[in-house]
Design a protein around this motif. Structure first.
Motif, PDB file in Angstrom:
ATOM      1  N   ALA A 147      17.474  50.851  40.645  1.00  0.00           N
ATOM      2  CA  ALA A 147      18.930  50.811  40.795  1.00  0.00           C
ATOM      3  C   ALA A 147      19.371  49.357  40.794  1.00  0.00           C
ATOM      4  CB  ALA A 147      19.369  51.514  42.082  1.00  0.00           C
ATOM      5  N   GLY A 148      20.638  49.140  40.523  1.00  0.00           N
ATOM      6  CA  GLY A 148      21.148  47.775  40.500  1.00  0.00           C
ATOM      7  C   GLY A 148      22.646  47.736  40.714  1.00  0.00           C
ATOM      8  N   ALA A 149      23.125  46.603  41.187  1.00  0.00           N
ATOM      9  CA  ALA A 149      24.561  46.382  41.382  1.00  0.00           C
ATOM     10  C   ALA A 149      24.823  44.893  41.232  1.00  0.00           C
ATOM     11  CB  ALA A 149      25.008  46.871  42.756  1.00  0.00           C
ATOM     12  N   GLY A 150      25.949  44.539  40.662  1.00  0.00           N
ATOM     13  CA  GLY A 150      26.256  43.127  40.470  1.00  0.00           C
ATOM     14  C   GLY A 150      27.737  42.859  40.375  1.00  0.00           C
ATOM     15  N   ASN A 151      28.071  41.611  40.590  1.00  0.00           N
ATOM     16  CA  ASN A 151      29.465  41.159  40.540  1.00  0.00           C
ATOM     17  C   ASN A 151      29.766  40.575  39.162  1.00  0.00           C
ATOM     18  OD1 ASN A 151      31.443  38.616  40.913  1.00  0.00           O
ATOM     19  ND2 ASN A 151      31.974  40.196  42.403  1.00  0.00           N
ATOM     20  N   LEU A 152      30.976  40.809  38.684  1.00  0.00           N
ATOM     21  CA  LEU A 152      31.397  40.308  37.376  1.00  0.00           C
ATOM     22  C   LEU A 152      32.606  39.394  37.521  1.00  0.00           C
ATOM     23  CD1 LEU A 152      31.154  43.607  35.287  1.00  0.00           C
ATOM     24  CD2 LEU A 152      29.616  41.638  35.135  1.00  0.00           C
ATOM     25  N   GLU A 153      32.575  38.268  36.827  1.00  0.00           N
ATOM     26  CA  GLU A 153      33.706  37.345  36.774  1.00  0.00           C
ATOM     27  C   GLU A 153      34.261  37.305  35.351  1.00  0.00           C
ATOM     28  OE1 GLU A 153      32.957  33.579  39.296  1.00  0.00           O
ATOM     29  OE2 GLU A 153      31.003  34.082  38.413  1.00  0.00           O
ATOM     30  N   HIS A 154      35.523  37.032  35.230  1.00  0.00           N
ATOM     31  CA  HIS A 154      36.163  36.794  33.934  1.00  0.00           C
ATOM     32  C   HIS A 154      35.979  37.972  32.975  1.00  0.00           C
ATOM     33  CE1 HIS A 154      36.287  32.813  35.608  1.00  0.00           C
ATOM     34  NE2 HIS A 154      34.970  32.663  35.501  1.00  0.00           N
ATOM     35  N   VAL A 155      36.291  39.163  33.439  1.00  0.00           N
ATOM     36  CA  VAL A 155      36.261  40.341  32.575  1.00  0.00           C
ATOM     37  C   VAL A 155      37.692  40.712  32.201  1.00  0.00           C
ATOM     38  CG1 VAL A 155      34.051  41.318  33.243  1.00  0.00           C
ATOM     39  CG2 VAL A 155      36.028  41.739  34.676  1.00  0.00           C
ATOM     40  N   SER A 156      37.857  41.292  31.018  1.00  0.00           N
ATOM     41  CA  SER A 156      39.207  41.506  30.487  1.00  0.00           C
ATOM     42  C   SER A 156      39.816  42.854  30.838  1.00  0.00           C
ATOM     43  CB  SER A 156      39.189  41.339  28.958  1.00  0.00           C
ATOM     44  OG  SER A 156      38.241  42.224  28.382  1.00  0.00           O
ATOM     45  N   ASN A 157      38.986  43.872  30.993  1.00  0.00           N
ATOM     46  CA  ASN A 157      39.507  45.205  31.297  1.00  0.00           C
ATOM     47  C   ASN A 157      38.369  46.101  31.796  1.00  0.00           C
ATOM     48  OD1 ASN A 157      38.089  46.038  28.926  1.00  0.00           O
ATOM     49  ND2 ASN A 157      39.883  45.519  27.676  1.00  0.00           N
ATOM     50  N   CYS A 231      29.386  63.519  37.912  1.00  0.00           N
ATOM     51  CA  CYS A 231      27.949  63.343  37.658  1.00  0.00           C
ATOM     52  C   CYS A 231      27.538  61.883  37.741  1.00  0.00           C
ATOM     53  CB  CYS A 231      27.578  63.881  36.271  1.00  0.00           C
ATOM     54  SG  CYS A 231      27.874  65.636  36.052  1.00  0.00           S
ATOM     55  N   ASN A 232      28.491  61.016  38.013  1.00  0.00           N
ATOM     56  CA  ASN A 232      28.223  59.573  37.962  1.00  0.00           C
ATOM     57  C   ASN A 232      28.574  58.887  39.283  1.00  0.00           C
ATOM     58  OD1 ASN A 232      27.107  57.783  36.046  1.00  0.00           O
ATOM     59  ND2 ASN A 232      29.085  56.812  35.701  1.00  0.00           N
ATOM     60  N   VAL A 233      28.512  59.665  40.359  1.00  0.00           N
ATOM     61  CA  VAL A 233      28.973  59.171  41.660  1.00  0.00           C
ATOM     62  C   VAL A 233      28.136  57.993  42.148  1.00  0.00           C
ATOM     63  CG1 VAL A 233      29.276  59.776  44.090  1.00  0.00           C
ATOM     64  CG2 VAL A 233      29.922  61.403  42.299  1.00  0.00           C
ATOM     65  N   ALA A 234      26.810  58.078  42.006  1.00  0.00           N
ATOM     66  CA  ALA A 234      25.948  57.013  42.525  1.00  0.00           C
ATOM     67  C   ALA A 234      26.196  55.694  41.802  1.00  0.00           C
ATOM     68  CB  ALA A 234      24.480  57.422  42.391  1.00  0.00           C
ATOM     69  N   ALA A 235      26.266  55.729  40.468  1.00  0.00           N
ATOM     70  CA  ALA A 235      26.524  54.508  39.703  1.00  0.00           C
ATOM     71  C   ALA A 235      27.896  53.930  40.047  1.00  0.00           C
ATOM     72  CB  ALA A 235      26.423  54.793  38.207  1.00  0.00           C
ATOM     73  N   HIS A 236      28.864  54.818  40.240  1.00  0.00           N
ATOM     74  CA  HIS A 236      30.213  54.368  40.610  1.00  0.00           C
ATOM     75  C   HIS A 236      30.193  53.671  41.966  1.00  0.00           C
ATOM     76  CE1 HIS A 236      34.597  54.447  40.928  1.00  0.00           C
ATOM     77  NE2 HIS A 236      34.431  54.867  42.164  1.00  0.00           N
ATOM     78  N   PHE A 260      22.007  52.574  51.899  1.00  0.00           N
ATOM     79  CA  PHE A 260      23.253  52.954  51.235  1.00  0.00           C
ATOM     80  C   PHE A 260      23.005  53.404  49.791  1.00  0.00           C
ATOM     81  CE2 PHE A 260      23.037  48.648  49.575  1.00  0.00           C
ATOM     82  CZ  PHE A 260      23.682  48.715  48.349  1.00  0.00           C
ATOM     83  N   VAL A 261      21.962  52.848  49.146  1.00  0.00           N
ATOM     84  CA  VAL A 261      21.629  53.293  47.796  1.00  0.00           C
ATOM     85  C   VAL A 261      21.060  54.710  47.841  1.00  0.00           C
ATOM     86  CG1 VAL A 261      20.179  52.866  45.778  1.00  0.00           C
ATOM     87  CG2 VAL A 261      21.209  50.939  47.001  1.00  0.00           C
ATOM     88  N   VAL A 262      20.164  54.956  48.789  1.00  0.00           N
ATOM     89  CA  VAL A 262      19.580  56.288  48.952  1.00  0.00           C
ATOM     90  C   VAL A 262      20.664  57.318  49.229  1.00  0.00           C
ATOM     91  CG1 VAL A 262      18.038  57.702  50.367  1.00  0.00           C
ATOM     92  CG2 VAL A 262      17.380  55.368  49.760  1.00  0.00           C
ATOM     93  N   ASN A 263      21.616  56.962  50.086  1.00  0.00           N
ATOM     94  CA  ASN A 263      22.698  57.891  50.424  1.00  0.00           C
ATOM     95  C   ASN A 263      23.591  58.168  49.222  1.00  0.00           C
ATOM     96  OD1 ASN A 263      21.800  58.053  53.063  1.00  0.00           O
ATOM     97  ND2 ASN A 263      23.190  56.457  53.810  1.00  0.00           N
ATOM     98  N   SER A 264      23.858  57.147  48.415  1.00  0.00           N
ATOM     99  CA  SER A 264      24.689  57.337  47.224  1.00  0.00           C
ATOM    100  C   SER A 264      24.048  58.300  46.252  1.00  0.00           C
ATOM    101  CB  SER A 264      24.934  55.990  46.528  1.00  0.00           C
ATOM    102  OG  SER A 264      25.660  55.111  47.339  1.00  0.00           O
TER     103      SER A 264
END
Length: 274
Positions: A147-157, A231-236, A260-264
């Motif tokens: 699993a993974g999660a990250g922050n994004l800067e300077h995105v357009s939409n 069907c995409n709750v965990a990724a969201h 929190f990842v396991v719970n998601s």
């Protein structure tokens, strides 16, 4: 009136952003039409065309307010791309709502034997042009592999965040040595963009082409599908967590996962073991 005619007029001239049901610009129709007559004609359109016109008006109003506040307006190409994005998302939402009324709530389902399923999602904050990405990798028994999660800067939409989320997921699964995979996204537009050449010349065209290239060279057996948001709750959830990380920071987990990842993931597929 057809949306194609309106968009053609928009491409020719900024003045044509306000278009009549007969394809003529506001200056030409103001002599013979008033606002009430215009709305009467709009209400006579099909439901699909009414939706397109409403989205056109909303995007136009939104960009005008940004300009009035001193912000730079998008180009006509970007405005058209924004309209197309919202049209596709509205269609998808309507289709999903109709399906959910007929069926019980659909949850994540495991892939066929021997295949890994990767769910990806993005989150977007328009006020700061920032966002987050998240993904999960599960096997045919529903066991969480990564699993993974990250922050994004300077995105357009929002579409930009969805595309980058898939790129980060591709990078991780490639490093894991996976070669038979299914990627799931709840973005109809992203699926269309990486399954055709339709968006290759758009603002995000380079990102879409990179995704297509990576999918082609990194995996022996790969499929990209669209799933309902249920069907995409965990990724969201992970994408939302990525927003809260520091600028540009990210986290990936292999084998061991925070609570929190396991719970998601458990909430995404309650009948399966992690």
């Amino acid at each position: 009136m057809r949306m194609g005619a309106l968009l053609s007029e928009m491409q020719e001239s900024e003045e044509a952003l306000v278009a009549s049901p007969n394809g003529r610009n506001q200056r030409e129709t103001s002599k013979s039409s008033d606002p009430i007559s215009m709305f009467d004609e709009i209400f006579c359109l099909t439901e699909e065309d009414r939706m397109k016109v409403c989205i056109l008006f909303w995007v136009w109003w939104h960009e005008r307010n940004k300009a009035n506040a001193g912000d730079q307006m998008k180009s006509l190409d970007d405005i058209i791309a924004s309209i197309n994005y919202h049209v596709f998302e509205c269609r998808n939402h309507k289709k999903q709502s109709s399906t959910q009324k007929q069926d019980s709530i659909i949850c994540w389902s495991p892939p066929p034997s021997g295949i890994l399923k990767i769910n990806t999602d993005g989150a977007f904050h328009e006020s700061s042009l920032s966002g987050g990405w998240g993904f999960t990798v599960r096997n045919d028994s529903g066991v969480l592999m990564a699993a993974g999660a990250g922050n994004l800067e300077h995105v357009s939409n929002a579409l930009h965040t969805e595309a980058l989320a898939m790129l980060y997921a591709i990078s991780t699964t490639t490093q894991m040595g996976c070669n038979r995979v299914i990627f799931e996204t709840d973005s109809v537009v992203l699926k269309q963009a990486i399954s055709s050449e339709e968006y290759d010349l758009s603002t995000l065209g380079a990102v879409f082409q990179e995704i297509k290239f990576q999918l082609n060279v990194a995996f022996d057996d790969v499929n990209v599908s669209v799933c309902p948001r249920s069907c995409n709750v965990a990724a969201h959830s992970l994408a939302a967590d990525g927003v809260r990380l520091g600028d540009g920071e990210y986290e990936t987990w292999l084998g061991y996962f925070p609570e929190f990842v396991v719970n998601s993931v458990a909430g995404d597929s309650p009948s399966l073991n992690l």
